[in-house]
Design an enzyme around this catalytic site. Structure first.
Site, PDB file in Angstrom:
ATOM      1  CD  GLU A 262     -41.933 -23.690  -8.416  1.00  0.00           C
ATOM      2  OE1 GLU A 262     -40.948 -23.912  -8.900  1.00  0.00           O
ATOM      3  OE2 GLU A 262     -43.054 -24.191  -8.747  1.00  0.00           O
TER       4      GLU A 262
ATOM      5  CB  CYS B 296     -34.535 -20.544 -10.284  1.00  0.00           C
ATOM      6  SG  CYS B 296     -35.874 -20.564 -11.423  1.00  0.00           S
TER       7      CYS B 296
HETATM    8  P1  NAD Z   1     -32.684 -11.929  -1.407  1.00  0.00           P
HETATM    9  O1  NAD Z   1     -33.025 -13.082  -0.556  1.00  0.00           O
HETATM   10  O2  NAD Z   1     -32.313 -10.531  -0.763  1.00  0.00           O
HETATM   11  O3  NAD Z   1     -33.965 -11.461  -2.240  1.00  0.00           O
HETATM   12  C1  NAD Z   1     -34.592 -12.483  -3.312  1.00  0.00           C
HETATM   13  C2  NAD Z   1     -36.348 -12.084  -3.076  1.00  0.00           C
HETATM   14  O4  NAD Z   1     -36.795 -12.669  -1.965  1.00  0.00           O
HETATM   15  C3  NAD Z   1     -36.528 -10.828  -3.286  1.00  0.00           C
HETATM   16  O5  NAD Z   1     -37.534 -10.785  -4.268  1.00  0.00           O
HETATM   17  C4  NAD Z   1     -37.030 -10.496  -1.816  1.00  0.00           C
HETATM   18  O6  NAD Z   1     -38.128  -9.311  -1.938  1.00  0.00           O
HETATM   19  C5  NAD Z   1     -37.589 -11.650  -1.585  1.00  0.00           C
HETATM   20  N1  NAD Z   1     -37.546 -11.861   0.228  1.00  0.00           N
HETATM   21  C6  NAD Z   1     -36.470 -11.696   0.796  1.00  0.00           C
HETATM   22  N2  NAD Z   1     -36.655 -11.965   1.887  1.00  0.00           N
HETATM   23  C7  NAD Z   1     -37.992 -12.203   2.021  1.00  0.00           C
HETATM   24  C8  NAD Z   1     -39.068 -12.445   3.136  1.00  0.00           C
HETATM   25  N3  NAD Z   1     -38.693 -12.420   4.435  1.00  0.00           N
HETATM   26  N4  NAD Z   1     -40.451 -12.553   2.759  1.00  0.00           N
HETATM   27  C9  NAD Z   1     -40.791 -12.492   1.554  1.00  0.00           C
HETATM   28  N5  NAD Z   1     -39.930 -12.191   0.523  1.00  0.00           N
HETATM   29  C10 NAD Z   1     -38.887 -12.210   0.644  1.00  0.00           C
HETATM   30  O7  NAD Z   1     -31.612 -12.299  -2.731  1.00  0.00           O
HETATM   31  P2  NAD Z   1     -30.941 -11.577  -3.695  1.00  0.00           P
HETATM   32  O8  NAD Z   1     -29.583 -11.424  -3.388  1.00  0.00           O
HETATM   33  O9  NAD Z   1     -31.762 -10.553  -4.456  1.00  0.00           O
HETATM   34  O10 NAD Z   1     -31.102 -12.808  -4.733  1.00  0.00           O
HETATM   35  C11 NAD Z   1     -30.380 -14.097  -4.725  1.00  0.00           C
HETATM   36  C12 NAD Z   1     -30.948 -15.253  -3.985  1.00  0.00           C
HETATM   37  O11 NAD Z   1     -32.420 -15.288  -4.341  1.00  0.00           O
HETATM   38  C13 NAD Z   1     -30.312 -16.479  -4.618  1.00  0.00           C
HETATM   39  O12 NAD Z   1     -30.308 -17.407  -3.547  1.00  0.00           O
HETATM   40  C14 NAD Z   1     -31.445 -17.167  -5.471  1.00  0.00           C
HETATM   41  O13 NAD Z   1     -31.555 -18.499  -5.512  1.00  0.00           O
HETATM   42  C15 NAD Z   1     -32.680 -16.398  -5.185  1.00  0.00           C
HETATM   43  N6  NAD Z   1     -33.664 -16.026  -6.085  1.00  0.00           N
HETATM   44  C16 NAD Z   1     -34.205 -17.109  -6.621  1.00  0.00           C
HETATM   45  C17 NAD Z   1     -35.057 -16.961  -7.700  1.00  0.00           C
HETATM   46  C18 NAD Z   1     -35.567 -18.195  -8.360  1.00  0.00           C
HETATM   47  O14 NAD Z   1     -36.177 -17.775  -9.594  1.00  0.00           O
HETATM   48  N7  NAD Z   1     -35.881 -19.027  -7.764  1.00  0.00           N
HETATM   49  C19 NAD Z   1     -35.354 -15.633  -8.050  1.00  0.00           C
HETATM   50  C20 NAD Z   1     -34.528 -14.597  -7.457  1.00  0.00           C
HETATM   51  C21 NAD Z   1     -33.701 -14.909  -6.571  1.00  0.00           C
END
Ligand code: NAD
Length: 483
Positions: A252, A286
Site C-alpha cells: 500500500e 496516502c
Molecule cells: P520514510 O520512508 O523515512 O518512512 C516511512 C515509513 O516507512 C516509516 O514507517 C519507516 O519505518 C518505514 N520504512 C522506511 N524504510 C524501511 C525499510 N527499509 N523497511 C521497512 N520499513 C521501512 O518516509 P517519511 O519521511 O517518514 O514519510 C514520507 C514518505 O513515506 C512519503 O513518500 C509517503 O508516501 C510515505 N508514507 C506513506 C504512507 C501511506 O500511508 N502510504 C504513510 C506514511 C508515509
C-alpha cells in the site's frame, strides 16, 4: 497532558523493554521534546520473534474459526473502551488533532469487527465436476503462514488494525514492525489483542532499524507473507526482497490523488469538502486529494474560496488544545521536504497563493499551502507532496481533465465532483485508480477494499480482500476410483 506509556517489544509471551541494539528517542513533533524511548531489536531478538511466530502458526491456524472470531472481536471491544486514552497518546506521538485521533481509533474497531466476522464467513466453494468418476472438487482458502507487517506513522491504529485483523482472522501468525515515530500507539492496539486472549506468539512486535529488520525478517524461511504500507521507494525494495524468497506481498504505497471539479458541481459544498479533506492529518494521508483540476468557468472562484477556507484552520499543539484543527508534520524531515517543494515553485511550476513557509518553532508546523496554476509537468503535480499542499489547475474539457488525472504512474485514489449524471459515469469509467469516489471523499470503509494500482502498489486491505490477502488457494479433487 496524558502519560506516555513504556514502549516494549512483544516476543512470544514476553513484553521486552531492553533492545539488543539499544533504544531510540520518541519525539513529540509539536514541542520537539523527547517523550519516551523505544527499544531497538537485535538480530537475535528478531530470530526469537520469528521462532515464536513459526511455532504459533500451526496452533492458531488450527483453532476453529469461531474461536478466532471471538478473540479478535473482543479486541475490537477493548479498543473501543480504551479509545480516548489511545487517541491522546497518538496525538502526543504524531500531532494528530484529538477528534481525528479518536475517530481513527473508533473506526478501526469497526474495521476489526468486519475482518473478525470473515473468519466465520469464508468457507470455500464446490466446483461442478466434468466426469462421472469425479466425486468432488473443493476449493478452499488456507492461511498462508507467518506474516510480517510493516506500518507507517500517519495512521498508527488504522493501518496496523487492517493488517493484524486480516492476518489473524485468516489464521496467520504475525510479526509487526510499527513506525519508529509512533510505537506506543500501535503497542496499545496490540495490547487489546493480547488482553482479548490471543495465544502466545500469534502477534509479535519489534522496533528498530527499519532496513535491518525488514531484510532479516523477510529473508527468513519462516516468513510466508509480507505486507507493507509506506512510500513507493521502500515498497519497491521490500517487494524485491519478498520476490527473492517467492513470498506473497501486499504493498500500500504513495499516491497523488486528482480531484476533478466540474462546472455543474454544487460549488459551496464541494469547496468546503475539498478544504476540509485536503488538510486532514496535515495532508499526510496516502489518499489525500493533492491535484485539484477545476473547470475554467469556476477556477478563479474555487482558488479564492479554497485558500480562504484553508487559512481559517486552527493550527497548533493538539496535545494541549482539543480545538486544534491541524497539527504539526510528523518529523523534521517532512518540513525539509515541504521547503524543498516550495523552492521549486514559481512561473510554470505554480504560484503560492497562501502559506508556503514553515512556521517559527518549536514544533514541525507547516501551514496549509495553496498553489495556483502549476503546469501538469511541475514537481508539485508529479511528485507526491505528502503534506498540507494543494496544487490547483484549470481545465477546458473533461477529457483534458482525465488526461492530466491519469498522467502519473500513481493510481491510489481519484475523486470527482459533478452535478451531471453523464459526467459522473464517464469519470467513474475513465479515471485510472484503485479507488474512485464521486461527490465525496470517503474511500476507506471496513466493508470495501482499500488499495492502489501502478506505483501505488498492489493488493487490497479491508473488505473481503483484507482477509483473502492472507490466504492461498487450495484445490482438493476426489475421484470414485483410480482411472
Ligand atoms: P520514510 O520512508 O523515512 O518512512 C516511512 C515509513 O516507512 C516509516 O514507517 C519507516 O519505518 C518505514 N520504512 C522506511 N524504510 C524501511 C525499510 N527499509 N523497511 C521497512 N520499513 C521501512 O518516509 P517519511 O519521511 O517518514 O514519510 C514520507 C514518505 O513515506 C512519503 O513518500 C509517503 O508516501 C510515505 N508514507 C506513506 C504512507 C501511506 O500511508 N502510504 C504513510 C506514511 C508515509
Amino acid at each position: 497532558m496524558s502519560a506516555y506509556p513504556t514502549v516494549r517489544m512483544l516476543i512470544g509471551s514476553e513484553w521486552i523493554e531492553t533492545g539488543g541494539e539499544g533504544a531510540m528517542p520518541i519525539i513529540n513533533p509539536a514541542s520537539e521534546k523527547e517523550i519516551g524511548r523505544a527499544p531497538k531489536a537485535s538480530k537475535e531478538q528478531l530470530d526469537a520473534a520469528l521462532a515464536a511466530a513459526g511455532e504459533a502458526f500451526p496452533k492458531w491456524s488450527g483453532t476453529p474459526a469461531i474461536e478466532r472470531f471471538r478473540i479478535i472481536r473482543k479486541a475490537a471491544d477493548l479498543l473501543r473502551e480504551r479509545a480516548k486514552t489511545i487517541a491522546r497518546v497518538m496525538t502526543l506521538e504524531m500531532g494528530k488533532p484529538h477528534a481525528q485521533a479518536l475517530a481513527e481509533t473508533r473506526g478501526s474497531a469497526d474495521l476489526i469487527d468486519f475482518l473478525a466476522e470473515e473468519a466465520k464467513r469464508q468457507g470455500g466453494r464446490l466446483v461442478p465436476v466434468r466426469s462421472h468418476n469425479l466425486l468432488e472438487q473443493r476449493v478452499t482458502q488456507e492461511p498462508v503462514g507467518p506474516a510480517i507487517l510493516f506500518t507507517p506513522w500517519n495512521f498508527p491504529i488504522n493501518l496496523p488494525a487492517k493488517k493484524i485483523a486480516g492476518a489473524l482472522s485468516a489464521g496467520c501468525s504475525t510479526i509487526l514492525k510499527p513506525a519508529e515515530t509512533t510505537p506506543a500507539t500501535t503497542q496499545m492496539l496490540a495490547e487489546c489483542f493480547v488482553d482479548a486472549g490471543l495465544p502466545e506468539g500469534v502477534l509479535n512486535i519489534v522496533y528498530g532499524d527499519p532496513a535491518m529488520i525488514s531484510e532479516h525478517l523477510i529473508a527468513s524461511d519462516i516468513t510466508r507473507k509480507v505486507s507493507f504500507t509506506g512510500s513507493t521507494a521502500v515498497g519497491r525494495q521490500l517487494g524485491a526482497l519478498a520476490a527473492q524468497g517467492l513470498k506473497r506481498y501486499t504493498s500500500e504505497l504513495g499516491g497523488h490523488a486528482p480531484v476533478v471539479i466540474g462546472e455543474s458541481a454544487d460549488f459551496d459544498r464541494t469547496v468546503a469538502a475539498c478544504a476540509a479533506t485536503k488538510f486532514r492529518n496535515a495532508g499526510q494521508v496516502c489518499v489525500s486529494p493533492t491535484r485539484f483540476l477545476v473547470a475554467r468557468g469556476v477556477y478563479d472562484k474555487f482558488v479564492t474560496e479554497f485558500a480562504a477556507r484553508s487559512q481559517k484552520l486552527k493550527i497548533g499543539d493538539a496535545s494541549v488544545d482539543d480545538s486544534v484543527e491541524m497539527g504539526p508534520l510528523a518529523h523534521g524531515g517532512r518540513i525539509s521536504a515541504m521547503q524543498d517543494l516550495m523552492a521549486s515553485l514559481g512561473g510554470p511550476e505554480g504560484e503560492i497563493v497562501s502559506g508556503g513557509a514553515a512556521l517559527d518553532g518549536p514544533g514541525h508546523f507547516f501551514p496549509p499551502t495553496v498553489v495556483a496554476s502549476p503546469s501538469p509537468s511541475s514537481r508539485l503535480m508529479t511528485e507526491e507532496p505528502f503534506g498540507p499542499v494543494a496544487g490547483i489547475v484549470p481545465y477546458d474539457t473533461i477529457e483534458e481533465a482525465v488526461e492530466i488525472a491519469n498522467s502519473l504512474r500513481y493510481g491510489l485514489a481519484a475523486y470527482a465532483f459533478t452535478g451531471s449524471l453523464d459526467e459522473s459515469h464517464y469519470l467513474g469509467n475513465s479515471l485510472r485508480a484503485g479507488m474512485i469516489a464521486i461527490n465525496h471523499f470517503a474511500v476507506g470503509s471496513p466493508e470495501t477494499p482499500f488499495g492502489g494500482i501502478g506505483d501505488s502498489g498492489f493488493g487490497s486491505e479491508s473488505g473481503v480482500e483484507g482477509y483473502l490477502g492472507y490466504t492461498e488457494t487450495k484445490l482438493v479433487t476426489v475421484a470414485k476410483s483410480a482411472p
